[in-house]
Design a protein around this motif. Structure first.
Motif, PDB file in Angstrom:
ATOM      1  N   LEU A  59       8.120  -2.027  -7.875  1.00 36.54           N
ATOM      2  CA  LEU A  59       7.721  -3.202  -8.639  1.00 36.54           C
ATOM      3  C   LEU A  59       6.323  -3.601  -8.205  1.00 36.54           C
ATOM      4  O   LEU A  59       6.041  -3.728  -7.014  1.00 36.54           O
ATOM      5  N   LEU A  60       5.439  -3.788  -9.176  1.00 35.38           N
ATOM      6  CA  LEU A  60       4.062  -4.186  -8.909  1.00 35.38           C
ATOM      7  C   LEU A  60       3.929  -5.689  -9.136  1.00 35.38           C
ATOM      8  O   LEU A  60       4.275  -6.195 -10.209  1.00 35.38           O
ATOM      9  N   LEU A  61       3.453  -6.388  -8.110  1.00 38.10           N
ATOM     10  CA  LEU A  61       3.236  -7.829  -8.205  1.00 38.10           C
ATOM     11  C   LEU A  61       1.754  -8.102  -8.012  1.00 38.10           C
ATOM     12  O   LEU A  61       1.167  -7.712  -7.000  1.00 38.10           O
ATOM     13  N   ILE A  62       1.151  -8.769  -9.001  1.00 38.14           N
ATOM     14  CA  ILE A  62      -0.271  -9.103  -8.947  1.00 38.14           C
ATOM     15  C   ILE A  62      -0.395 -10.592  -9.219  1.00 38.14           C
ATOM     16  O   ILE A  62       0.061 -11.075 -10.272  1.00 38.14           O
ATOM     17  N   ARG A  63      -1.006 -11.296  -8.305  1.00 36.46           N
ATOM     18  CA  ARG A  63      -1.183 -12.739  -8.463  1.00 36.46           C
ATOM     19  C   ARG A  63      -1.886 -13.025  -9.796  1.00 36.46           C
ATOM     20  O   ARG A  63      -2.935 -12.468 -10.100  1.00 36.46           O
ATOM     21  N   GLY A  64      -1.262 -13.867 -10.609  1.00 41.27           N
ATOM     22  CA  GLY A  64      -1.866 -14.268 -11.875  1.00 41.27           C
ATOM     23  C   GLY A  64      -1.459 -13.416 -13.069  1.00 41.27           C
ATOM     24  O   GLY A  64      -1.824 -13.739 -14.193  1.00 41.27           O
ATOM     25  N   LEU A  65      -0.716 -12.341 -12.855  1.00 40.11           N
ATOM     26  CA  LEU A  65      -0.283 -11.489 -13.975  1.00 40.11           C
ATOM     27  C   LEU A  65       1.235 -11.411 -13.994  1.00 40.11           C
ATOM     28  O   LEU A  65       1.881 -11.373 -12.957  1.00 40.11           O
ATOM     29  N   SER A  66       1.798 -11.378 -15.198  1.00 44.42           N
ATOM     30  CA  SER A  66       3.246 -11.240 -15.296  1.00 44.42           C
ATOM     31  C   SER A  66       3.612  -9.856 -15.798  1.00 44.42           C
ATOM     32  O   SER A  66       3.024  -9.355 -16.746  1.00 44.42           O
ATOM     33  N   GLN A  67       4.541  -9.233 -15.119  1.00 44.47           N
ATOM     34  CA  GLN A  67       5.166  -7.970 -15.490  1.00 44.47           C
ATOM     35  C   GLN A  67       4.235  -6.781 -15.706  1.00 44.47           C
ATOM     36  O   GLN A  67       4.352  -6.080 -16.708  1.00 44.47           O
ATOM     37  N   PRO A  68       3.314  -6.522 -14.788  1.00 51.14           N
ATOM     38  CA  PRO A  68       2.572  -5.261 -14.910  1.00 51.14           C
ATOM     39  C   PRO A  68       3.510  -4.100 -14.598  1.00 51.14           C
ATOM     40  O   PRO A  68       4.479  -4.250 -13.854  1.00 51.14           O
ATOM     41  N   GLY A  69       3.235  -2.952 -15.184  1.00 51.22           N
ATOM     42  CA  GLY A  69       4.078  -1.783 -14.966  1.00 51.22           C
ATOM     43  C   GLY A  69       3.476  -0.846 -13.936  1.00 51.22           C
ATOM     44  O   GLY A  69       2.253  -0.716 -13.824  1.00 51.22           O
ATOM     45  N   LEU A  70       4.352  -0.195 -13.179  1.00 51.74           N
ATOM     46  CA  LEU A  70       3.950   0.793 -12.185  1.00 51.74           C
ATOM     47  C   LEU A  70       4.972   1.907 -12.182  1.00 51.74           C
ATOM     48  O   LEU A  70       6.179   1.661 -12.192  1.00 51.74           O
ATOM     49  N   SER A  71       4.501   3.127 -12.166  1.00 49.87           N
ATOM     50  CA  SER A  71       5.366   4.291 -12.039  1.00 49.87           C
ATOM     51  C   SER A  71       4.690   5.261 -11.086  1.00 49.87           C
ATOM     52  O   SER A  71       3.470   5.453 -11.152  1.00 49.87           O
ATOM     53  N   ILE A  72       5.478   5.870 -10.201  1.00 55.04           N
ATOM     54  CA  ILE A  72       4.940   6.771  -9.182  1.00 55.04           C
ATOM     55  C   ILE A  72       5.751   8.057  -9.176  1.00 55.04           C
ATOM     56  O   ILE A  72       6.975   8.037  -9.344  1.00 55.04           O
ATOM     57  N   SER A  73       5.059   9.166  -8.953  1.00 53.62           N
ATOM     58  CA  SER A  73       5.714  10.465  -8.826  1.00 53.62           C
ATOM     59  C   SER A  73       5.063  11.236  -7.686  1.00 53.62           C
ATOM     60  O   SER A  73       3.858  11.126  -7.468  1.00 53.62           O
ATOM     61  N   HIS A  74       5.882  12.010  -6.976  1.00 56.25           N
ATOM     62  CA  HIS A  74       5.395  12.782  -5.833  1.00 56.25           C
ATOM     63  C   HIS A  74       5.760  14.256  -5.983  1.00 56.25           C
ATOM     64  O   HIS A  74       6.822  14.587  -6.492  1.00 56.25           O
ATOM     65  N   GLU A  75       4.878  15.094  -5.502  1.00 57.62           N
ATOM     66  CA  GLU A  75       5.135  16.521  -5.330  1.00 57.62           C
ATOM     67  C   GLU A  75       4.506  16.915  -4.011  1.00 57.62           C
ATOM     68  O   GLU A  75       3.692  16.162  -3.463  1.00 57.62           O
ATOM     69  N   LEU A  76       4.834  18.073  -3.522  1.00 57.48           N
ATOM     70  CA  LEU A  76       4.276  18.559  -2.273  1.00 57.48           C
ATOM     71  C   LEU A  76       2.749  18.557  -2.364  1.00 57.48           C
ATOM     72  O   LEU A  76       2.166  19.199  -3.235  1.00 57.48           O
ATOM     73  N   GLY A  77       2.100  17.758  -1.523  1.00 54.62           N
ATOM     74  CA  GLY A  77       0.646  17.732  -1.464  1.00 54.62           C
ATOM     75  C   GLY A  77      -0.054  16.775  -2.416  1.00 54.62           C
ATOM     76  O   GLY A  77      -1.277  16.659  -2.389  1.00 54.62           O
ATOM     77  N   PHE A  78       0.693  16.072  -3.276  1.00 58.45           N
ATOM     78  CA  PHE A  78       0.050  15.266  -4.311  1.00 58.45           C
ATOM     79  C   PHE A  78       0.961  14.125  -4.743  1.00 58.45           C
ATOM     80  O   PHE A  78       2.168  14.318  -4.919  1.00 58.45           O
ATOM     81  N   SER A  79       0.402  12.944  -4.907  1.00 56.97           N
ATOM     82  CA  SER A  79       1.138  11.794  -5.463  1.00 56.97           C
ATOM     83  C   SER A  79       0.328  11.217  -6.612  1.00 56.97           C
ATOM     84  O   SER A  79      -0.905  11.239  -6.594  1.00 56.97           O
ATOM     85  N   LEU A  80       1.033  10.679  -7.581  1.00 52.03           N
ATOM     86  CA  LEU A  80       0.416  10.173  -8.791  1.00 52.03           C
ATOM     87  C   LEU A  80       1.049   8.829  -9.143  1.00 52.03           C
ATOM     88  O   LEU A  80       2.271   8.686  -9.077  1.00 52.03           O
ATOM     89  N   ALA A  81       0.221   7.855  -9.492  1.00 52.17           N
ATOM     90  CA  ALA A  81       0.708   6.538  -9.919  1.00 52.17           C
ATOM     91  C   ALA A  81       0.061   6.169 -11.236  1.00 52.17           C
ATOM     92  O   ALA A  81      -1.123   6.418 -11.447  1.00 52.17           O
ATOM     93  N   ALA A  82       0.856   5.564 -12.111  1.00 49.94           N
ATOM     94  CA  ALA A  82       0.350   5.027 -13.369  1.00 49.94           C
ATOM     95  C   ALA A  82       0.557   3.524 -13.339  1.00 49.94           C
ATOM     96  O   ALA A  82       1.613   3.039 -12.931  1.00 49.94           O
ATOM     97  N   ILE A  83      -0.450   2.784 -13.771  1.00 52.57           N
ATOM     98  CA  ILE A  83      -0.431   1.328 -13.791  1.00 52.57           C
ATOM     99  C   ILE A  83      -0.710   0.884 -15.224  1.00 52.57           C
ATOM    100  O   ILE A  83      -1.633   1.394 -15.862  1.00 52.57           O
TER     101      ILE A  83
END
Length: 177
Positions: A59-83
């Motif tokens: 869950l992504l919490l940002i002061r002043g914003l409601s309900q931003p989305g966050l998704s994260i995925s991992h693989e060996l050697g690499f991680s990726l996040a979408a906001i």
């Protein structure tokens, strides 16, 4: 890597050295997300939190914003996040591998239509085609807040999905409503 995909939608990645444990990779991508957003939004890092509960999407919490989305995925050697500052988002990442036994997985989770398309794909392209089909399905599921289920039980989802341009051997996709 930081890539702005559209207004309020970012893709953030981190590469990890060999031997990086999953917990360390999780912390590194979360710290990177906070640092990128602080810079992009002109906020302090303390104004941004990533809250994690086992078995649930972060869950992504940002002061002043409601309900931003966050998704994260991992693989060996690499991680990726979408906001997505405007709502849900789903991202998935896979390390492409030749010679995997993809057919039972495709039949069970991607369904007969996708499996037939994969069988019709030239053999040398199948590892990429399977990885992309898998990532697209996972990204859609994450965007809609669903967990992985067999294809017959999967809900119908209309989220548009975009293939990501990632360094070889990684394949990825992002979905937004």
């Amino acid at each position: 890597m930081l890539k702005r995909l559209s207004d309020g939608v970012w893709l953030v990645s981190t590469e990890h050295p060999p031997g990086t444990r999953r917990e360390e990779a999780r912390l590194r991508i979360r710290d990177r997300v906070r640092a990128v957003l602080a810079d992009e939004l002109g906020l302090s890092v303390e104004a941004i939190s990533v809250v994690s509960q086992p078995g649930q999407a972060p869950l992504l919490l940002i002061r002043g914003l409601s309900q931003p989305g966050l998704s994260i995925s991992h693989e060996l050697g690499f991680s990726l996040a979408a906001i997505n500052l405007h709502g849900p988002v789903g991202v998935d990442l896979m390390r492409m591998q030749a010679g995997t036994d993809w057919q039972p997985v495709a039949r069970d989770y991607l369904g007969p239509e996708v499996t037939a398309r994969l069988l019709a794909t030239p053999e040398y392209q199948r590892p990429w085609a399977f990885a992309l089909a898998w990532c697209k399905q996972e990204a859609r599921l994450k965007c809609h807040g669903h967990r992985l289920v067999e294809w017959a039980l999967a809900p119908t989802m209309a989220a548009p999905v975009i293939e990501l341009d990632l360094p070889y051997p990684y394949v990825g996709a992002i979905a937004t409503p």
